[in-house]
Scaffold this active site. Structure first.
Site, PDB file in Angstrom:
ATOM      1  N   HIS A  43      38.495  37.625  45.227  1.00 45.04           N
ATOM      2  CA  HIS A  43      38.636  38.598  44.147  1.00 45.04           C
ATOM      3  C   HIS A  43      40.092  38.902  43.802  1.00 45.04           C
ATOM      4  CE1 HIS A  43      37.347  41.900  41.605  1.00 45.04           C
ATOM      5  NE2 HIS A  43      38.073  42.760  42.302  1.00 45.04           N
ATOM      6  N   ASP A  71      36.947  38.439  36.992  1.00 47.57           N
ATOM      7  CA  ASP A  71      36.130  39.014  38.050  1.00 47.57           C
ATOM      8  C   ASP A  71      35.859  40.498  37.795  1.00 47.57           C
ATOM      9  OD1 ASP A  71      34.706  37.842  40.076  1.00 47.57           O
ATOM     10  OD2 ASP A  71      36.132  38.337  41.666  1.00 47.57           O
ATOM     11  N   SER A  76      38.952  42.968  37.708  1.00 50.39           N
ATOM     12  CA  SER A  76      38.190  43.877  38.555  1.00 50.39           C
ATOM     13  C   SER A  76      37.716  45.091  37.735  1.00 50.39           C
ATOM     14  CB  SER A  76      39.044  44.285  39.757  1.00 50.39           C
ATOM     15  OG  SER A  76      38.294  44.981  40.712  1.00 50.39           O
TER      16      SER A  76
END
Length: 308
Positions: free
Chosen positions: A235, A159, A132
């Protein structure tokens, strides 16, 4: 020879998971004995020399949320270092980049002091990874946004997210929307989640918004680089099965999730191992196997792409 999908299963090494704290004021007088940030470390228990992975957590997440992922990677013969970069943070991630660089430099002399003597870190084969916003920070470190003495040999973005939307990137921005513009001096892998750009509900935006996430990062990577997207997973689906506390519960509420976390976690851990085996050890059989036969992965892949 191990079967092609071996990387998605637990490896042959038993693993010890432990914390290293920053320490008190007395121990801080020896900068090599105490890290600049608290660490969660997963390491094999058998004697040997092992490559090192520095893994940077996602926005407002705890390093402990990745303990099962760390153990998966470590069971295949890697030492995984997960610093807790902060407890609270705003939009600007400049301090995270600086902290990540400080941890990287500490590893050079400090890591061997916190590991058992028979566990020897091979820092010449060090990888940088992040999830992230931590993926964005990992890219920033790889691009030299913080100068580090430790030179990384591979980069993995799980991600990665560069902000809320195109034109709403958090500072410092990484993406420039010019293909091949990220001049990395190392091979890179980008892992994406198919559900990351989907809203969980009307109250929260997507956790990995389209335009500032995995596809754009891969598009801007030079060769060699690769891109894998898990179609029906979200996610935060590579986190531990049970993430406790308010922040842990929030990982189920704010992001669109798949049916279970285990398949995504096994995929992320396995493809990290396959990538590092290929680019750190020169053994590309596992990475090629996934490319040639995606069904060996524990998740359905909607994207498999390489810049070669």
């Amino acid at each position: 020879m191990a079967k092609p999908g071996h990387v998605f299963e637990q490896g042959n090494h038993s693993v010890k998971l432990f914390n290293v704290e920053v320490g008190d004021s007395e121990s801080r007088s020896d900068s090599s004995s105490t890290p600049p940030k608290p660490l969660l470390i997963a390491a094999p228990t058998e004697e040997g020399d092992y490559p090192v992975v520095l893994f940077l957590h996602g926005y407002l997440l705890f390093n402990s949320f990745y303990s099962q992922l760390f153990q998966h990677v470590a069971s295949h013969g890697f030492i995984v270092i997960g610093p807790q970069l902060y407890s609270a943070s705003g939009a600007d991630c400049s301090e995270e980049i600086k902290s990540g660089g400080a941890v990287a430099d500490w590893l050079i002399h400090g890591l061997v002091r916190v590991l058992p003597p028979h566990i020897r870190p091979n820092l010449s084969k060090s990888s940088l990874a992040g999830h992230s916003r931590g993926g964005k920070v990992a890219f920033a470190l790889a691009l030299g946004y913080a100068k580090t003495k430790l030179k990384f040999a591979a980069l993995m973005g799980i991600d990665p997210v560069d902000g809320m939307d195109i034109g709403k990137q958090t500072p410092p921005p990484i993406l420039s929307y010019v293909p091949g513009s990220l001049k990395l001096e190392m091979p890179a892998m980008v892992i994406g989640s198919g559900l990351g750009e989907v809203k969980k509900n009307i109250f929260f935006p997507p956790c990995a918004p389209k335009g500032v996430s995995h596809q754009q990062f891969f598009d801007e990577c030079c060769s060699p680089s690769c891109h894998f997207v898990a179609k029906d997973y979200g996610h935060t689906d590579m986190l531990d099965d049970d993430t406790k506390g308010i922040r842990g519960k929030a990982t189920y509420c704010t992001c669109k999730n798949g049916k279970a976390r285990k398949p995504m976690r096994e995929f992320v851990g396995g493809i990290m191992v396959a990538f590092m085996e290929a680019y750190l050890k020169g053994d590309s059989q596992y990475l090629v196997a996934v490319k040639d036969d995606p069904e060996i992965a524990p998740v359905e892949l909607s994207t498999i792409a390489f810049h070669e």
